[in-house]
Design a protein around this motif. Structure first.
Motif, PDB file in Angstrom:
ATOM      1  N   ASP A 101       0.827  -1.197   0.000  1.00 45.80           N
ATOM      2  CA  ASP A 101       0.000   0.000   0.000  1.00 45.80           C
ATOM      3  C   ASP A 101       0.869   1.258   0.000  1.00 45.80           C
ATOM      4  O   ASP A 101       0.571   2.230  -0.685  1.00 45.80           O
ATOM      5  CB  ASP A 101      -0.922  -0.018   1.216  1.00 45.80           C
ATOM      6  CG  ASP A 101      -1.932   1.105   1.171  1.00 45.80           C
ATOM      7  OD1 ASP A 101      -2.728   1.125   0.213  1.00 45.80           O
ATOM      8  OD2 ASP A 101      -1.916   1.962   2.066  1.00 45.80           O
ATOM      9  N   THR A 112      -5.773  12.037   1.732  1.00 43.27           N
ATOM     10  CA  THR A 112      -5.895  10.577   1.650  1.00 43.27           C
ATOM     11  C   THR A 112      -4.945   9.926   2.634  1.00 43.27           C
ATOM     12  O   THR A 112      -5.290   8.937   3.282  1.00 43.27           O
ATOM     13  CB  THR A 112      -5.545  10.092   0.232  1.00 43.27           C
ATOM     14  OG1 THR A 112      -6.129  10.986  -0.687  1.00 43.27           O
ATOM     15  CG2 THR A 112      -6.046   8.694  -0.015  1.00 43.27           C
ATOM     16  N   LEU A 113      -3.744  10.485   2.748  1.00 42.39           N
ATOM     17  CA  LEU A 113      -2.752   9.894   3.632  1.00 42.39           C
ATOM     18  C   LEU A 113      -3.217   9.933   5.079  1.00 42.39           C
ATOM     19  O   LEU A 113      -2.925   9.038   5.858  1.00 42.39           O
ATOM     20  CB  LEU A 113      -1.427  10.652   3.505  1.00 42.39           C
ATOM     21  CG  LEU A 113      -0.556  10.289   2.316  1.00 42.39           C
ATOM     22  CD1 LEU A 113       0.646  11.201   2.255  1.00 42.39           C
ATOM     23  CD2 LEU A 113      -0.115   8.837   2.412  1.00 42.39           C
ATOM     24  N   LEU A 114      -3.935  10.979   5.449  1.00 45.88           N
ATOM     25  CA  LEU A 114      -4.343  11.129   6.846  1.00 45.88           C
ATOM     26  C   LEU A 114      -5.534  10.264   7.189  1.00 45.88           C
ATOM     27  O   LEU A 114      -5.967  10.240   8.328  1.00 45.88           O
ATOM     28  CB  LEU A 114      -4.640  12.600   7.151  1.00 45.88           C
ATOM     29  CG  LEU A 114      -3.390  13.474   7.228  1.00 45.88           C
ATOM     30  CD1 LEU A 114      -3.742  14.917   7.421  1.00 45.88           C
ATOM     31  CD2 LEU A 114      -2.460  12.999   8.343  1.00 45.88           C
ATOM     32  N   ARG A 115      -6.095   9.599   6.185  1.00 41.65           N
ATOM     33  CA  ARG A 115      -7.204   8.690   6.482  1.00 41.65           C
ATOM     34  C   ARG A 115      -6.708   7.266   6.546  1.00 41.65           C
ATOM     35  O   ARG A 115      -5.650   6.917   6.056  1.00 41.65           O
ATOM     36  CB  ARG A 115      -8.296   8.840   5.419  1.00 41.65           C
ATOM     37  CG  ARG A 115      -9.221  10.005   5.716  1.00 41.65           C
ATOM     38  CD  ARG A 115     -10.547   9.806   5.031  1.00 41.65           C
ATOM     39  NE  ARG A 115     -10.398   9.825   3.589  1.00 41.65           N
ATOM     40  CZ  ARG A 115     -10.588  10.914   2.838  1.00 41.65           C
ATOM     41  NH1 ARG A 115     -10.923  12.034   3.389  1.00 41.65           N
ATOM     42  NH2 ARG A 115     -10.458  10.857   1.544  1.00 41.65           N
ATOM     43  N   ARG A 116      -7.554   6.455   7.152  1.00 42.67           N
ATOM     44  CA  ARG A 116      -7.272   5.036   7.254  1.00 42.67           C
ATOM     45  C   ARG A 116      -7.550   4.371   5.905  1.00 42.67           C
ATOM     46  O   ARG A 116      -8.373   4.844   5.142  1.00 42.67           O
ATOM     47  CB  ARG A 116      -8.226   4.503   8.309  1.00 42.67           C
ATOM     48  CG  ARG A 116      -7.985   3.132   8.807  1.00 42.67           C
ATOM     49  CD  ARG A 116      -9.197   2.741   9.604  1.00 42.67           C
ATOM     50  NE  ARG A 116      -9.187   3.346  10.915  1.00 42.67           N
ATOM     51  CZ  ARG A 116      -8.889   2.672  12.017  1.00 42.67           C
ATOM     52  NH1 ARG A 116      -8.587   1.408  11.933  1.00 42.67           N
ATOM     53  NH2 ARG A 116      -8.915   3.245  13.190  1.00 42.67           N
ATOM     54  N   ARG A 117      -6.854   3.287   5.618  1.00 44.47           N
ATOM     55  CA  ARG A 117      -7.110   2.557   4.374  1.00 44.47           C
ATOM     56  C   ARG A 117      -8.453   1.852   4.504  1.00 44.47           C
ATOM     57  O   ARG A 117      -8.680   1.074   5.423  1.00 44.47           O
ATOM     58  CB  ARG A 117      -5.991   1.548   4.147  1.00 44.47           C
ATOM     59  CG  ARG A 117      -6.210   0.638   2.960  1.00 44.47           C
ATOM     60  CD  ARG A 117      -5.061  -0.329   2.800  1.00 44.47           C
ATOM     61  NE  ARG A 117      -4.699  -0.940   4.050  1.00 44.47           N
ATOM     62  CZ  ARG A 117      -3.607  -0.684   4.734  1.00 44.47           C
ATOM     63  NH1 ARG A 117      -2.727   0.134   4.256  1.00 44.47           N
ATOM     64  NH2 ARG A 117      -3.381  -1.253   5.895  1.00 44.47           N
TER      65      ARG A 117
ATOM     66  N   LEU B 213      -3.652   9.354  13.709  1.00 45.38           N
ATOM     67  CA  LEU B 213      -2.459   9.431  12.868  1.00 45.38           C
ATOM     68  C   LEU B 213      -1.783   8.068  12.743  1.00 45.38           C
ATOM     69  O   LEU B 213      -1.364   7.664  11.659  1.00 45.38           O
ATOM     70  CB  LEU B 213      -1.470  10.448  13.443  1.00 45.38           C
ATOM     71  CG  LEU B 213      -1.833  11.910  13.234  1.00 45.38           C
ATOM     72  CD1 LEU B 213      -0.905  12.802  14.020  1.00 45.38           C
ATOM     73  CD2 LEU B 213      -1.769  12.274  11.750  1.00 45.38           C
ATOM     74  N   ASN B 215      -3.107   5.142  12.947  1.00 50.45           N
ATOM     75  CA  ASN B 215      -3.892   4.192  12.161  1.00 50.45           C
ATOM     76  C   ASN B 215      -4.059   4.611  10.705  1.00 50.45           C
ATOM     77  O   ASN B 215      -4.536   3.832   9.896  1.00 50.45           O
ATOM     78  CB  ASN B 215      -5.269   4.011  12.792  1.00 50.45           C
ATOM     79  CG  ASN B 215      -5.177   3.283  14.120  1.00 50.45           C
ATOM     80  OD1 ASN B 215      -4.162   2.653  14.405  1.00 50.45           O
ATOM     81  ND2 ASN B 215      -6.199   3.392  14.926  1.00 50.45           N
ATOM     82  N   SER B 216      -3.689   5.830  10.400  1.00 52.95           N
ATOM     83  CA  SER B 216      -3.866   6.302   9.028  1.00 52.95           C
ATOM     84  C   SER B 216      -2.754   5.756   8.131  1.00 52.95           C
ATOM     85  O   SER B 216      -1.791   5.161   8.598  1.00 52.95           O
ATOM     86  CB  SER B 216      -3.844   7.824   8.988  1.00 52.95           C
ATOM     87  OG  SER B 216      -2.532   8.276   9.242  1.00 52.95           O
ATOM     88  N   ARG B 217      -2.924   5.989   6.855  1.00 54.01           N
ATOM     89  CA  ARG B 217      -1.862   5.603   5.913  1.00 54.01           C
ATOM     90  C   ARG B 217      -0.590   6.375   6.215  1.00 54.01           C
ATOM     91  O   ARG B 217       0.518   5.873   6.057  1.00 54.01           O
ATOM     92  CB  ARG B 217      -2.307   5.903   4.488  1.00 54.01           C
ATOM     93  CG  ARG B 217      -3.216   4.827   3.955  1.00 54.01           C
ATOM     94  CD  ARG B 217      -3.696   5.204   2.580  1.00 54.01           C
ATOM     95  NE  ARG B 217      -3.945   4.013   1.790  1.00 54.01           N
ATOM     96  CZ  ARG B 217      -4.994   3.871   0.992  1.00 54.01           C
ATOM     97  NH1 ARG B 217      -5.856   4.845   0.879  1.00 54.01           N
ATOM     98  NH2 ARG B 217      -5.156   2.772   0.290  1.00 54.01           N
TER      99      ARG B 217
END
Lengths: 252, 377
Positions: A101, A112-117, B213, B215-217
């Motif tokens: 990922d 997008t990066l700050l959200r969870r997958r 943070l 848990n995020s990508r």
């Protein structure tokens, strides 16, 4: 399409006066599977380092119409150049999915990066299938076998959508079956991409190379198909010359 | 019912637990004095959450968080002194003849500007420092030493600013004798209790932010940077940008911790922001477990509690205990107390092996896997 190839002109890399790569010219077309071979110290890995921006060089390196020299490593990677190292460098304390990922995400927005997958990206699913690690999706990369780590690295290049793949001894330490599986994988990958492989394993090279460049002491010694290179007396001389030191590498 | 068993809910159990402890249990059983001490520990815990992010997830050994703590603390302290002095007048520690204050002091008279500065000032300093070091690929011990040097320089700067004719920072004496906090009388026990709730609330919010943070990508990317910065680079990211985000957030958290520290403790001096306190802030995180979400919080509160308890009884003793704790944890428990469980499990496995007991049968996967992969590739 026509510009989708690697063109290296007069590439020279020197370390404190020692010339590791000496005015090398190299053209690798799309869908080629080029092996770089040669005795130790021939400059094979250094060429890859120069392409990927790890070491400074002079001359010209061009891929898909972009000049790569002088660009930072991550900028070069964003231009579609991916590479692996002799020792696998997957993120050992992250899972297979997380590794892939991350590799797929260099163009993600900060939001997008700050959200969870939320779901497994499509290209990651496809790559998992290709490298045969679908069952290990939540396994920590650190506990994979050596061969699986190498496959994960290749998978990372695939999801990274690298168009130029630079692989440094991808089958080192693999069993016979693993080598064949890897070779077939690389052949399939190379139909749509430009692949350059640094390799010491001559059996592997003979089985899977579409073309070969032989390097010695930083210079291109010979280039062509496996048969052409094998028939070249200069190549034989170089390998026979080092035969005493490295008998296994000499059976070309 | 389904909600109760869902993973999303179970992730919030620690938050609920912490909220019960902080908002019900602690105020119920602790005296005002002890509650004030706990509030002080919570300020350090807020700093620790940030360190957990930068050091635990990002691998940046932040030995100079005292700088950011101090920026927040002095911003708040100056505001409270100016507020106490009244409109247009200089704080009581400055020379009585002072009839003009420089702009950088005067701006803290405004409450909103102070609140913004508490977050933005540490963040801005961290951004500049972070970019200057990470872009040059300065990391590891070099980064740690650099950030520590900054902490020493910052403490010195405050002393120097206090020793000049204007006495802007009151030098080594620091800022103290505050009377009010945004209009609330600090002598009123109800308001002291409110400050505790404020610190507890901020702590929970900071932990929540850290959790999101992690848990995020971005959190995964940050851990990838810690694992192998070079590899991240070859995937097309600039690790400097990734790391600087965590560093800036950690700095802002330290600033908030420092700002809350001032009204709760009632004094801020250069001694609270220099090298030694910066290290102390790190020790709690190391002991609690830097790689976990709650480890830094528990470690920071625990170490601060041990420090005040032990130094009440044996004032000279604490420094040695602190040093010993740090060494023991780093050498034998690098994951901190949070990893104690797995360390014990491993030790037991090792002990069983030694006594010749059959270990768990190794999973015979290798051959299956090879054929599996071979057929699929």
């Amino acid at each position: 399409m026509a510009t989708d190839y690697l063109e290296i002109t007069d590439l020279t890399v020197s370390f404190d006066g020692f010339i590791a790569v000496d005015t090398v010219n190299l053209t690798v077309l799309k869908s080629d599977l080029r092996f770089l071979i040669g005795p130790n110290g021939a400059g094979k890995t250094t060429i890859i380092d120069a392409i990927s921006g790890l070491v400074p060089s002079t001359g010209s390196i061009e891929f898909a119409g972009n000049h790569l020299q002088g660009k930072k490593v991550h900028k070069i990677a964003r231009l579609g150049v991916g590479r692996t190292f002799q020792t696998s460098t997957v993120f050992e304390d992250l899972t297979v999915l997380q590794n892939l990922d991350i590799a797929a995400g260099a163009h993600r927005t900060p939001l997008t990066l700050l959200r969870r997958r939320s779901a497994v990206p499509e290209e990651v699913t496809a790559a998992l299938e290709t490298i045969g690690l679908t069952g290990q999706i939540d396994t920590l990369a650190g506990v994979l076998s050596h061969g699986q780590k190498q496959w994960l690295e290749i998978g990372m290049l695939l999801v990274q959508n690298a168009q130029l793949l630079l692989l440094d001894e991808p089958v080192a330490g693999m069993s016979h079956d693993e080598r064949n599986a890897t070779g077939e994988l690389l052949q399939r990958i190379s139909t749509e991409r430009t692949v350059v492989i640094v390799e010491h394993d001559m059996d592997f090279m003979r089985s899977f190379a579409k073309s070969v460049t032989v390097l010695a002491a930083g210079k291109v010694l010979s280039e062509g198909s496996v048969a052409e290179v094998q028939a070249d007396p200069r190549v034989q001389a170089v390998y026979l010359g080092t035969a005493a030191a490295a008998p296994t590498g000499a059976e070309i | 019912m389904k909600f109760l068993t869902s993973s999303r809910f179970s992730a919030f159990v620690p938050f609920l637990l912490a909220a019960v402890v902080l908002f019900v249990l602690a105020p119920g059983i602790l005296s005002d004095f002890r509650l004030n001490l706990l509030a002080r520990y919570l300020c350090f815990a807020i700093v620790a959450v940030g360190i957990g992010l930068a050091w635990g997830s990002g691998g940046m050994l932040t030995l100079g968080q005292g700088v950011f703590f101090g920026l927040g603390a002095y911003a708040m302290g100056l505001h409270m002194k100016l507020d106490d002095a009244g409109p247009g007048r200089a704080p009581d520690y400055m020379p009585p003849t002072t009839d003009w204050l420089p702009g950088w002091i005067e701006m803290f008279r405004s409450g909103p500007i102070t609140i913004a500065a508490i977050v933005l000032l540490p963040a801005a300093v961290a951004l500049v420092l972070g970019l200057a070091t990470f872009k040059r690929k300065v990391r590891g011990a070099y980064f740690a030493i650099l950030s520590q040097a900054l902490a020493a320089a910052f403490a010195l700067l405050i002393i120097v600013l206090g020793s000049q004719s204007g006495n802007y920072t009151n030098g080594t004496n620091g800022l103290s004798n505050f009377r009010s906090f945004f209009g609330y009388d600090l002598n009123d026990p109800v308001n002291q209790r409110m400050l505790f709730y404020l610190a507890a609330g901020f702590l929970l919010v900071m932990v929540f932010i850290a959790r999101q943070l992690r848990n995020s990508r971005y959190g995964e990317l940050l851990r990838a940077c810690q694992s192998s910065e070079e590899r991240v680079r070859f995937l097309g990211y600039d690790p400097a940008n990734v790391k600087v985000v965590a560093y800036v957030i950690a700095a802002a958290m330290a600033g908030i911790g420092g700002a809350l520290f001032v009204p709760i403790v009632g004094i801020i001096t250069p001694m609270d922001v220099g090298v030694a306190p910066s290290i102390a802030m790190l020790i709690g995180v190391a002991i609690g477990g830097r790689g976990t979400l709650w480890g830094p919080v528990i470690g920071a509160v625990g170490v601060a509690w041990a420090q005040s308890t032990l130094s009440e009884q044996f004032p000279a003793f604490w420094t040695y205990v602190q040093g010993a704790l740090f060494i023991v944890v780093i050498a034998f428990l690098p994951g901190g107390l949070a990893s104690l469980g797995s360390v014990i499990r491993n030790a037991r496995g090792w002990w069983d092996d030694k006594r010749g007991r059959p270990a768990e049968p190794p999973v015979a996967v290798t051959d299956d896997l090879k054929t599996d992969v071979g057929s699929r590739v």
